[in-house]
Write a protein that holds these residues in place. Structure first.
Motif, PDB file in Angstrom:
ATOM      1  N   GLY A   1       0.802  -1.104   0.091  1.00 13.69           N
ATOM      2  CA  GLY A   1       0.090   0.114   0.071  1.00 13.69           C
ATOM      3  C   GLY A   1       0.751   1.399  -0.024  1.00 13.69           C
ATOM      4  N   LYS A   2       1.825   1.315   0.603  1.00 10.86           N
ATOM      5  CA  LYS A   2       2.753   2.400   0.868  1.00 10.86           C
ATOM      6  C   LYS A   2       3.503   2.733  -0.470  1.00 10.86           C
ATOM      7  CE  LYS A   2       4.937   5.789   2.902  1.00 10.86           C
ATOM      8  NZ  LYS A   2       4.359   7.029   2.929  1.00 10.86           N
ATOM      9  N   LEU A   3       3.846   1.425  -1.222  1.00 11.17           N
ATOM     10  CA  LEU A   3       4.609   1.621  -2.464  1.00 11.17           C
ATOM     11  C   LEU A   3       3.690   2.174  -3.293  1.00 11.17           C
ATOM     12  CD1 LEU A   3       6.737  -1.752  -2.337  1.00 11.17           C
ATOM     13  CD2 LEU A   3       7.525   0.414  -2.214  1.00 11.17           C
ATOM     14  N   VAL A   4       2.380   1.908  -3.330  1.00 10.81           N
ATOM     15  CA  VAL A   4       1.657   2.169  -4.395  1.00 10.81           C
ATOM     16  C   VAL A   4       1.311   3.617  -4.127  1.00 10.81           C
ATOM     17  CG1 VAL A   4      -0.828   2.213  -5.124  1.00 10.81           C
ATOM     18  CG2 VAL A   4       0.303  -0.039  -4.745  1.00 10.81           C
ATOM     19  N   GLN A   5       0.979   4.087  -2.915  1.00 17.17           N
ATOM     20  CA  GLN A   5       0.966   5.517  -2.620  1.00 17.17           C
ATOM     21  C   GLN A   5       2.183   6.374  -3.192  1.00 17.17           C
ATOM     22  OE1 GLN A   5       0.611   5.863   1.670  1.00 17.17           O
ATOM     23  NE2 GLN A   5      -1.608   6.499   1.487  1.00 17.17           N
ATOM     24  N   LEU A   6       3.355   6.010  -2.838  1.00 19.33           N
ATOM     25  CA  LEU A   6       4.664   6.614  -3.560  1.00 19.33           C
ATOM     26  C   LEU A   6       4.465   6.725  -4.711  1.00 19.33           C
ATOM     27  CD1 LEU A   6       7.257   5.222  -0.902  1.00 19.33           C
ATOM     28  CD2 LEU A   6       6.454   7.486  -1.127  1.00 19.33           C
TER      29      LEU A   6
ATOM     30  N   MET B   1       1.924   6.502  -7.191  1.00 23.00           N
ATOM     31  CA  MET B   1       0.839   7.387  -7.379  1.00 23.00           C
ATOM     32  C   MET B   1       1.067   9.026  -7.035  1.00 23.00           C
ATOM     33  SD  MET B   1      -2.309   5.331  -6.293  1.00 23.00           S
ATOM     34  CE  MET B   1      -3.620   6.344  -6.985  1.00 23.00           C
ATOM     35  N   ALA B   2       2.039   9.387  -6.254  1.00 28.50           N
ATOM     36  CA  ALA B   2       2.392  10.542  -6.016  1.00 28.50           C
ATOM     37  C   ALA B   2       3.374  11.088  -6.656  1.00 28.50           C
ATOM     38  CB  ALA B   2       2.659  10.767  -4.536  1.00 28.50           C
ATOM     39  N   GLY B   3       3.792  10.233  -7.686  1.00 20.93           N
ATOM     40  CA  GLY B   3       5.299  10.568  -8.546  1.00 20.93           C
ATOM     41  C   GLY B   3       6.428  10.387  -8.100  1.00 20.93           C
ATOM     42  N   GLU B   4       6.232   9.733  -6.611  1.00 20.81           N
ATOM     43  CA  GLU B   4       7.816   9.699  -5.948  1.00 20.81           C
ATOM     44  C   GLU B   4       8.230   8.031  -6.260  1.00 20.81           C
ATOM     45  OE1 GLU B   4       7.234  10.702  -1.947  1.00 20.81           O
ATOM     46  OE2 GLU B   4       5.777  12.338  -2.438  1.00 20.81           O
ATOM     47  N   THR B   5       9.610   8.033  -5.981  1.00 24.94           N
ATOM     48  CA  THR B   5      10.126   6.706  -6.239  1.00 24.94           C
ATOM     49  C   THR B   5      10.499   6.231  -4.779  1.00 24.94           C
ATOM     50  OG1 THR B   5      11.323   7.338  -8.190  1.00 24.94           O
ATOM     51  CG2 THR B   5      12.138   5.560  -7.357  1.00 24.94           C
TER      52      THR B   5
END
Length: 138
Positions: free
Chosen positions: A80-85, A87-91
């Motif tokens: 979930g945290k990886l998907v959030q990152l 989606m926010a354009g972060e790596t």
């Protein structure tokens, strides 16, 4: 790889399989009877969706144990945290990706790891190539 380990199936076919070289039998952990709901502490909807998806797959294959619920929750929370990152354009950090890869490997969810994990209900089927010295008539 200098000396890759020969797969057990090839040892059986070649006739070089030896019981004294096999590892210890794994412990039998109690399987969950029903798929539990996602833990309340999961951080977002992506983690909950991953729980629902993976719990169903693991349960269907006899791999979801009482002891595995915590690590499965951690795997889903990290997902979930990886998907959030993303989606926010972060790596995500390399460490997060390494932890995710390690966890999915522990559950046998990668192609390589699938060969290492056997469902607890699976029974040894014997050598399907053995013909007991008999040749089939053609």
């Amino acid at each position: 790889m200098a000396n890759p380990k020969k797969p057990a199936a090839l040892k059986v076919i070649a006739g070089t399989d030896r019981p004294d070289r096999k590892g210890a039998d794994p412990i039998d952990l109690p399987l969950v009877s029903e798929i539990p709901p996602a833990p309340e502490w999961l951080p977002n909807k992506h983690a909950e969706a991953e729980w629902n998806r993976l719990a169903a797959i693991l349960h269907a294959n006899g791999l979801l144990t009482e002891a595995g619920l915590g690590p499965l929750g951690m795997l889903c929370a990290l997902h979930g945290k990886l998907v959030q990152l993303w989606m926010a354009g972060e790596t995500p950090t390399g460490h997060m990706m390494a932890q995710y890869r390690a966890l999915v490997g522990e559950f046998g969810l990668t192609p390589v790891a699938q060969g290492k994990v056997k469902p607890s209900e699976q029974k040894a089927q014997g050598n399907k190539f053995a013909s007991n010295g008999r040749r089939k008539a053609s």
